[in-house]
Structures are given as structure tokens and as C-alpha cells.
Design an enzyme around this catalytic site. Structure first.
Site, PDB file in Angstrom:
ATOM      1  N   SER A  43      -0.461  -2.012   5.115  1.00  0.00           N
ATOM      2  CA  SER A  43       0.125  -2.327   3.648  1.00  0.00           C
ATOM      3  C   SER A  43       1.629  -1.924   4.036  1.00  0.00           C
ATOM      4  O   SER A  43       2.376  -1.208   4.847  1.00  0.00           O
ATOM      5  CB  SER A  43      -0.160  -1.144   2.637  1.00  0.00           C
ATOM      6  OG  SER A  43       0.552  -1.251   1.698  1.00  0.00           O
ATOM      7  N   LYS A 102      -8.158   1.191   2.061  1.00  0.00           N
ATOM      8  CA  LYS A 102      -7.005   0.170   1.932  1.00  0.00           C
ATOM      9  C   LYS A 102      -7.595  -0.770   0.712  1.00  0.00           C
ATOM     10  O   LYS A 102      -6.540  -0.949  -0.186  1.00  0.00           O
ATOM     11  CB  LYS A 102      -6.992  -0.793   3.096  1.00  0.00           C
ATOM     12  CG  LYS A 102      -6.163  -2.042   2.976  1.00  0.00           C
ATOM     13  CD  LYS A 102      -4.618  -1.626   2.788  1.00  0.00           C
ATOM     14  CE  LYS A 102      -3.560  -2.394   2.411  1.00  0.00           C
ATOM     15  NZ  LYS A 102      -3.653  -3.809   1.594  1.00  0.00           N
ATOM     16  N   GLU A 124      -2.907   0.023  -6.490  1.00  0.00           N
ATOM     17  CA  GLU A 124      -1.479  -0.859  -6.590  1.00  0.00           C
ATOM     18  C   GLU A 124      -1.697  -1.664  -7.949  1.00  0.00           C
ATOM     19  O   GLU A 124      -0.708  -1.785  -8.646  1.00  0.00           O
ATOM     20  CB  GLU A 124      -1.475  -1.830  -5.525  1.00  0.00           C
ATOM     21  CG  GLU A 124      -0.607  -2.868  -5.203  1.00  0.00           C
ATOM     22  CD  GLU A 124      -0.686  -3.473  -4.181  1.00  0.00           C
ATOM     23  OE1 GLU A 124      -0.738  -3.166  -3.066  1.00  0.00           O
ATOM     24  OE2 GLU A 124      -0.592  -4.992  -4.366  1.00  0.00           O
ATOM     25  N   HIS A 179      -6.420   1.524  -2.078  1.00  0.00           N
ATOM     26  CA  HIS A 179      -5.091   1.517  -2.063  1.00  0.00           C
ATOM     27  C   HIS A 179      -4.592   0.294  -2.843  1.00  0.00           C
ATOM     28  O   HIS A 179      -3.621   0.257  -3.934  1.00  0.00           O
ATOM     29  CB  HIS A 179      -4.279   1.469  -0.850  1.00  0.00           C
ATOM     30  CG  HIS A 179      -2.838   0.776  -0.655  1.00  0.00           C
ATOM     31  ND1 HIS A 179      -2.702  -0.316  -1.060  1.00  0.00           N
ATOM     32  CD2 HIS A 179      -1.872   1.576  -0.400  1.00  0.00           C
ATOM     33  CE1 HIS A 179      -1.394  -0.505  -0.708  1.00  0.00           C
ATOM     34  NE2 HIS A 179      -0.808   0.598  -0.685  1.00  0.00           N
ATOM     35  N   ASN A 180      -5.152  -0.889  -2.574  1.00  0.00           N
ATOM     36  CA  ASN A 180      -4.879  -2.070  -3.350  1.00  0.00           C
ATOM     37  C   ASN A 180      -5.250  -1.872  -4.747  1.00  0.00           C
ATOM     38  O   ASN A 180      -4.479  -2.344  -5.725  1.00  0.00           O
ATOM     39  CB  ASN A 180      -5.633  -3.231  -2.675  1.00  0.00           C
ATOM     40  CG  ASN A 180      -4.897  -3.705  -1.783  1.00  0.00           C
ATOM     41  OD1 ASN A 180      -3.898  -2.830  -0.990  1.00  0.00           O
ATOM     42  ND2 ASN A 180      -4.675  -5.103  -1.194  1.00  0.00           N
TER      43      ASN A 180
END
Ligand code: 6PG
Length: 482
Positions: free
Chosen positions: A128, A183, A190, A186-187
Site C-alpha cells: 500500500s 490488505k 481506507e 486496510h482498503n
């Protein structure tokens, strides 16, 4: 001298990662499906470096030190499988393939298992930070075959972002698709962070009637508080950016949000695992709603334009909004960590949540000061089930509560949509309520379908059925939870 690592895929992320590896003293062999791209790269950004090109997969394999480490920086999906299929016959047992794309983690689970049978190690790694991160220090979240990690670790930790204490924002996440799972979350986070910021922007713009320069100043100030983060920082830049005619560029951008799928996967996963990940899921739906532009335009005509003026002291509202944003953000991260905890338990990944927070501390899109506090919370209690219970975060939630409720109530009153901020508050209200109305829901299920219920005055696991109408039978349906 042979190469330390090979990278396939010379789009911007691939190129920048290669240049980053080169800066850290690694010899990288670069390959791309189209040969011209290799030449363009070697004669362009890679000129004068130690980077070497490979025009075929065989050449790439021949130019690498054993065990070979080959990183795919290609589009997620079939392209990854197709490269794996072509590479495997050329590789030796113990060689390592790394997928650095935004892959859906079940694909990584499958690839790790399939390649294990062939003696090849596979790492699925979240990367990222966009172009700049890749070039100067991304956050890297690798998982997969643990045997491969010692070989990849020095390179990844060298090129990754570092925290203020010089710790690498990269560590082993766990087996199988654990890296890509983290991940994905994480997104999802986000998506949540971005949506929360846009809700604050709309409240300031439509509710408080603020100008772009005023809003920019607010975000600059907020960035000096607990909200300090990359996304708040870029928002202040964006709000201050003027088009060629001197008007704010942001108002000329069509209000339909795109998405590549990682937020949606996070929501789907939460539903699969039964985790109330309300904020991220609302953020995905907010993007879906935004894309119904034509329908929204028609509906505004049909229902009439809302006058969503918020009366009162602007400064008081701005501070209330800041607190609402911060509190909502805590709920979003709390839900994201709940999801990771469930996935870790279900898959036996043994995720280290403090390390995850550390990996996100720098380099990535959601990087923020706040992640240090999350790390501290998991240092105190590595199995914390709800981030909001940690004393630091509990304090913020309690202090923000009144302002948060005021903002949520006002948004409802004047008709400013704030799905993420309001759902976060509703979540906390539900989570902190010992007795919810699900008793009535259970009664309804039992009434119409004999689905049975448990009783508060009997041990859990004992199921009862009532013949509510006197007409139904006493036979209950089987009890199971999906
Ligand atoms: C990152 C980002 C990146 C993602 C984009 C676009 O960590 O660098 O998460 O991986 O692809 O942010 O995502 P959407 O198109 O879904 O908004």
C-alpha cells in the site's frame, strides 16, 4: 553476479518498487510481457542503475540467484494464474513467487496450497501507498508460505516505510492468504476513512455554508490533532486546489465514486463471518449510491431540493464535527480489527494486531498518528475484543459522545446524508446495550416458523418452542445458525 529478485510487470507500481529495491542495493531483474516496456524502462527511469532486463521468463529465471524470488506486479486475477503456470516449469523446488497485487485472499489461499504441492513457495503480499509509497517506502503486508519469509524479509523490510522509531512497516502477517486479507481490511478501512471525511466536508459545505478556503483551513487544523493522517492531509490540499479559472477543482469533479472491489470484499467477508462491520459496509454502499447519478438527479427534482442549513455557532459545530469524525473513526477501526480477529481465529492465522497497526503506521494510504495508539492498545491487551474498550479510545468515545450525537441528530434533522458517522454511533449504542430487542425477533421466528429460542432463565444451549396461537403444533424446526 546474479540478480537478488525478479519483478514482473512494469506498470507504475512495478517500476517504482524496482527503483526502490535498487536504491537499497538489491540487484533487480525486470520483466514485462511486452519487450518494449522493458527497453523503455531500462533506457528511462532505470538508466544508470544496477537494474537489468529480461525479455523472456526463461531469461528472468536464468538471471536470478537461488532460491529465486520473483515478484508479480500485475493485475490481480487470471493474469497472476497465467504467469504462475508459465513460471512453475522453469523453477526449482524452494523457489519463491510473490504476488504484490490487490488479490482477493481466497485466491492466495488456493495458490499457496497448489504451489506447495509442487515444492514452490508462494507469498501473497499487500502493498500500500500508491506510486509514491512504492517508490520511497510502502507499507508491505506479506503472508503465505512461512518458509519463504526469511529470504524475502531483508529486501521487503529495507524498501518499506519506517515508523518514527525506524521500525519497518512490514512484517510477516501469517500463513495462506493472511497478508492479502489484512490488505483487504486496510482498503476497507481506507473506504471508511474517506467516506467519513466526505461526510464532514458535506456538513461544512452545505450545512455551515463554508468556502473551500475555510474548509481547507479546518482540515489543516484537524491534521494537527488526533486526526493527523495522510487522508486528512491530502483532503486539505484538494480543497485548496484551484482549477485554471480560479475555482475549486473539486466542485468540477463528477460526484460518482469508483471502486475496484476491495471494500466490497471486506463487506462480503464481514457478512460471511457474522461481524457487524457497519461503517465500512455503509461506505461501500455510499459509493454505490453515488453512482446512481441520473436517478439521484431525477429524485431531487421529484422530492424537491433540500435546504440543509445548520444554524448556530460555526466554530462550535466544527469542533463537534471533528469529535464526531474521530469517534466514528475509532468505531471503524474497532470493527475492522474485530473482523481480523474473527478471520484469524477461523483460519488459525494467529494475527498479531499490534504488528498490523505498526505496518499501517507509515507508507500506506490509511497511515496516521492514531495507529500508534492502536498499537499501544494491543501491546496492553493482545486479545482486545473491542478497540473502544481500551482506556485511551474509551476516553475519546466518552468525551466525544455529546458532540457526536449532536452532529448525527442535526444531519438527520436537516437532511445531510452521513451514513458512516451515524451508523458508527448506532453501532456503539447497540454494542454497549446489554439487552437488545432480539428477544422479540426470536419470538417472531418461533411464532411463524417454530425456529425456537433460548430463555434468560435457563442455561444457554437449551431451546424452547411455544405454540403461540394454540393452532400451531408442538414440533419445532431444527436449530442452526448460519
Ligand atoms: C493502497 C490503495 C490501493 C487501491 C486504491 C484504489 O493501499 O495503495 O488501497 O491499493 O487500489 O486505493 O481503490 P478503489 O479503486 O477501490 O478506491
Amino acid at each position: 553476479m546474479k540478480g537478488d529478485i525478479g519483478v514482473i510487470g512494469l506498470a507504475v507500481m512495478g517500476q517504482n518498487l524496482i527503483l526502490n529495491m535498487n536504491d537499497h542495493g538489491y540487484k533487480v531483474v525486470a520483466h514485462n510481457r511486452t519487450a518494449e516496456k522493458v527497453d523503455e524502462f531500462l533506457q528511462g527511469p532505470a538508466k544508470g542503475t544496477n537494474i537489468v532486463g529480461a525479455y523472456s521468463l526463461q531469461e528472468l529465471v536464468d538471471k536470478l540467484e537461488s532460491p529465486r524470488k520473483i515478484m508479480l506486479m500485475v493485475r490481480a486475477g487470471d493474469v497472476v494464474d497465467s504467469f504462475i503456470d508459465k513460471l512453475v516449469p522453469l523453477l526449482d523446488k524452494g523457489d519463491i513467487i510473490i504476488d504484490g497485487g490487490n488479490t482477493n485472499f481466497p485466491d492466495t489461499n488456493r495458490r499457496v496450497a497448489a504451489l506447495k504441492e509442487k515444492g514452490i513457495h508462494f507469498i501473497g503480499s499487500g502493498v500500500s501507498g500508491g506510486e509514491e509509497g512504492a517508490r520511497f517506502g510502502p507499507s508491505i503486508m506479506p503472508g503465505g508460505s512461512p518458509e519463504a519469509w526469511p529470504f524475502v524479509k531483508p529486501i521487503f523490510q529495507a524498501i518499506s516505510a519506517k515508523t518514527e522509531n525506524d521500525e519497518p512497516c512490514c512484517d510477516w502477517v501469517g500463513n495462506d492468504g493472511a497478508g492479502h486479507f489484512v490488505k483487504m481490511v486496510h482498503n476497507g478501512i481506507e473506504y471508511g476513512d474517506m467516506q467519513l471525511i466526505t461526510e464532514a466536508y458535506q456538513f461544512m459545505k452545505d450545512g455551515l455554508g463554508m468556502t473551500h478556503d475555510e474548509m481547507q483551513s479546518v482540515f489543516i487544523e484537524w491534521n494537527k490533532t488526533e486526526l493527523n493522517s495522510y487522508l486528512v492531509e491530502i483532503t486539505s490540499d484538494i480543497l485548496g486546489y484551484k482549477d485554471t479559472d480560479g475555482e475549486p477543482l473539486v466542485e468540477k469533479i463528477l460526484d460518482t465514486a469508483g471502486q475496484k472491489g476491495t471494500g466490497k470484499w471486506t463487506g462480503i467477508n464481514a457478512l460471511d463471518m457474522g461481524i457487524p462491520l457497519t461503517l465500512i459496509t455503509e461506505s461501500v454502499f455510499a459509493r454505490c449510491l453515488s453512482s446512481l447519478k441520473d436517478q439521484r438527479v431525477e429524485a431531487e427534482e421529484l422530492f424537491g431540493k433540500k435546504e440543509s442549513i445548520v444554524e448556530g455557532d460555526k466554530q462550535v459545530w466544527i469542533e463537534a464535527l471533528r469529535q464526531a469524525l474521530l469517534a466514528s473513526k475509532i468505531i471503524s477501526y474497532a470493527q475492522g480489527f474485530m473482523l481480523m480477529r474473527e478471520a484469524s481465529n477461523e483460519n488459525g492465522w494467529d494475527l498479531n494486531y499490534g504488528n498490523v497497526a505498526l505496518m499501517w503506521r507509515g507508507g500506506c494510504i490509511i497511515r496516521s498518528a492514531f495507529l500508534s495508539n492502536i498499537r499501544d492498545a494491543y501491546d496492553i491487551d493482545s486479545e482486545l475484543s473491542f478497540l473502544g474498550s481500551d482506556s485511551y479510545f474509551k476516553g475519546i468515545l466518552e468525551n466525544s459522545m455529546s458532540a457526536w450525537r449532536k452532529v448525527a441528530a442535526k444531519s438527520m434533522e436537516v437532511g445531510i446524508p452521513m451514513p458512516s458517522m451515524t451508523s458508527a454511533l448506532t453501532f456503539l449504542d447497540g454494542y454497549t446495550t446489554a439487552r437488545l430487542p432480539a428477544n422479540l425477533l426470536q419470538a417472531q421466528r418461533d411464532y411463524f416458523g417454530a425456529h425456537t429460542y433460548e430463555r434468560v432463565d435457563k442455561p444457554k444451549g437449551e431451546f424452547f418452542h411455544t405454540n403461540w396461537t394454540g393452532k400451531g403444533g408442538d414440533v419445532s424446526s431444527t436449530t442452526y445458525n448460519s
